[in-house]
Design an enzyme around this catalytic site. Structure first.
Site, PDB file in Angstrom:
ATOM      1  CB  THR A   1       6.803  -0.361   4.371  1.00 56.07           C
ATOM      2  OG1 THR A   1       6.041  -1.993   4.249  1.00 56.07           O
ATOM      3  CG2 THR A   1       8.063  -0.565   3.725  1.00 56.07           C
TER       4      THR A   1
ATOM      5  CB  VAL B   1       8.167 -11.576  -2.620  1.00 58.55           C
ATOM      6  CG1 VAL B   1       8.068 -10.304  -2.954  1.00 58.55           C
ATOM      7  CG2 VAL B   1       9.070 -12.595  -2.510  1.00 58.55           C
ATOM      8  N   GLY B   2       5.891  -8.767  -2.237  1.00 50.48           N
ATOM      9  CA  GLY B   2       5.191  -8.308  -1.994  1.00 50.48           C
ATOM     10  C   GLY B   2       5.527  -6.843  -3.349  1.00 50.48           C
TER      11      GLY B   2
ATOM     12  CB  THR C   1       4.203   2.374   1.892  1.00 54.48           C
ATOM     13  OG1 THR C   1       3.909   1.134   3.569  1.00 54.48           O
ATOM     14  CG2 THR C   1       3.531   3.511   2.834  1.00 54.48           C
ATOM     15  N   GLY C   2       1.965   0.749   1.610  1.00 57.46           N
ATOM     16  CA  GLY C   2       0.777  -0.081   1.187  1.00 57.46           C
ATOM     17  C   GLY C   2       0.335  -1.760   0.902  1.00 57.46           C
TER      18      GLY C   2
ATOM     19  N   GLY D   1       0.520  -4.255  -0.165  1.00 51.16           N
ATOM     20  CA  GLY D   1       1.272  -4.555  -2.055  1.00 51.16           C
ATOM     21  C   GLY D   1       0.905  -5.506  -2.798  1.00 51.16           C
TER      22      GLY D   1
HETATM   23  N1  ASP Z   1       4.032  -2.342   1.070  1.00 46.39           N
HETATM   24  C1  ASP Z   1       4.484  -3.308   1.133  1.00 46.39           C
HETATM   25  C2  ASP Z   1       4.218  -5.009   1.393  1.00 46.39           C
HETATM   26  O1  ASP Z   1       3.040  -5.353   0.778  1.00 46.39           O
HETATM   27  C3  ASP Z   1       3.397  -3.360   2.890  1.00 46.39           C
HETATM   28  C4  ASP Z   1       3.369  -1.544   3.497  1.00 46.39           C
HETATM   29  O2  ASP Z   1       3.807  -1.611   3.105  1.00 46.39           O
HETATM   30  O3  ASP Z   1       3.116  -1.737   4.627  1.00 46.39           O
HETATM   31  O4  ASP Z   1       5.165  -6.155   1.495  1.00 46.39           O
END
Ligand code: ASP
Length: 355
Positions: free
Chosen positions: A221, A250-251, A272-273, A275
């Site tokens: 992301t 949806v994240g 980011t992570g 979600g």
């Molecule tokens: N946060 C994003 C989601 O969950 C994914 C990510 O940041 O790696 O859609």
């Protein structure tokens, strides 16, 4: 000492503390401006990355950071810098945003993005879009040209057409690398008993394996937070979400207050992570709220919020810049693609964690 200079020294001290290592700096003379970028957090380890791939990531991150910084340096807005930095990362197939986004269970790319203007608290977001080359630009159009904050799927694309956007075929986003990731995810899923999913509040053993995969196959992301010469903050985030996502999932990335938040009174944040956890904690707004209600420093606020994500079992990271140019980039995953550049002279590109 002149107040601005004091603020900048404070900014520098905080930033060094935040990232845990020192950097070359010049003595600041004017009010600090600058930006922070990320290219996703996750199981990103030196031992599994070739020097060639690492070099490609570094090139992409540097281009993105420097393009955004150049706009700020020329007196441009934080919003323009955020858009410029994110567009570059969306176009690089390495990242899970725009071209190279992860694949859904149906084998397509569904993209989410959002942006927020700290000056006006205006915000725009798109979710589950399939045909817009640079989703972050459509998020901005939603903010500036519609009466809404978030548009999803077909509706968002009808709006895009109305705004003169050219639509691209979904194949534009799809890559072989992500196809392989999806196949691996499906294999793991098939090996897992479905009954394990029906125990609310419990993390069953069978899920732990899936959990590991989710942590490893998602990163990429992208996001940017910026502070311009006029003291305005902006934040933006763009993603393909998570490999093998289903049912229009949806994240946090397009959710204002979870993946993205900016307010000139406090800070700008992009997350980011995993979600699902970031939504439940309301990560981006939680950081700003601690600054607003408790007077917390951005580094402390970011750490406290990330600890809430950890406590629930989630992983990831955030990038933050506050109204004085203090930055924080904490993450609880193995690594996070990240970088920043400040008018104090401080600049870096990093990938791996201290562990
Ligand atoms: N946060 C994003 C989601 O969950 C994914 C990510 O940041 O790696 O859609």
């Amino acid at each position: 000492m002149h107040l601005d200079a004091k603020l900048s020294v404070l900014a520098l001290a905080t930033f060094v503390g935040a990232v845990g290592h020192a950097a070359e700096v010049t003595t600041p003379t004017t009010k600090t401006f600058g930006l922070v970028i990320h290219g996703g957090a996750g199981v990103i380890e030196r031992k599994t990355m070739s020097a060639e791939v690492e070099a490609q990531y570094r090139v992409a991150l540097t281009q993105s950071r420097d393009a955004g910084y150049a706009i700020l340096d020329e007196g441009g807005t934080a919003l323009d810098a955020v858009i410029a930095a994110i567009k570059i990362l969306e176009d690089f197939p390495l990242f899970n945003a725009g071209k190279g986004a992860v694949l859904t269970a149906d084998g397509t790319c569904e993209l989410d993005a959002s942006i927020m203007d700290g000056r006006t608290q205006a915000a725009g977001a798109v979710a589950g879009i399939r045909q817009i080359k640079n989703p972050i630009t459509l998020a901005r159009a939603v903010m500036e040209k519609s009466e809404h904050v978030m548009l999803t799927g077909d509706g968002a694309e009808r709006f895009a057409k109305q705004q003169g956007y050219e639509l691209v075929g979904n194949e534009y986003f799809q890559t072989e690398f992500r196809r392989k990731q999806l196949e691996a995810a499906k294999k793991r899923e098939a090996a897992k008993p479905t009954s394990a999913l029906s125990v609310p509040g419990v993390f069953p053993v069978a899920l732990a394996d899936q959990d590991h995969f989710t942590r490893t196959a998602r990163y990429g992301t992208v996001g940017c937070v910026a502070l311009d010469k006029s003291g305005n903050l902006a934040a933006g985030t763009s993603t393909g979400g998570m490999t093998n996502k289903k049912f229009g999932r949806v994240g946090d990335a397009p959710i204002i207050g979870a993946g993205t938040y900016a307010n000139n009174a406090t800070c700008a944040v992009s997350a980011t992570g995993w979600g699902e956890y970031f939504i439940r904690v309301g990560v981006a707004r939680d950081i700003a709220a601690q600054m607003e209600y408790k007077g917390s420093r951005v580094t402390d606020a970011a750490k406290v919020t990330l600890a809430k994500v950890s406590a629930l079992g989630g992983d990831g990271g955030v990038i933050c810049i506050d109204k004085d140019g203090n930055v924080a980039l904490p993450f609880n995953s193995a690594g996070m693609y990240r970088g920043y550049k400040l008018s104090t002279g401080a600049a870096t590109i990093e990938i791996f964690g201290p562990r």
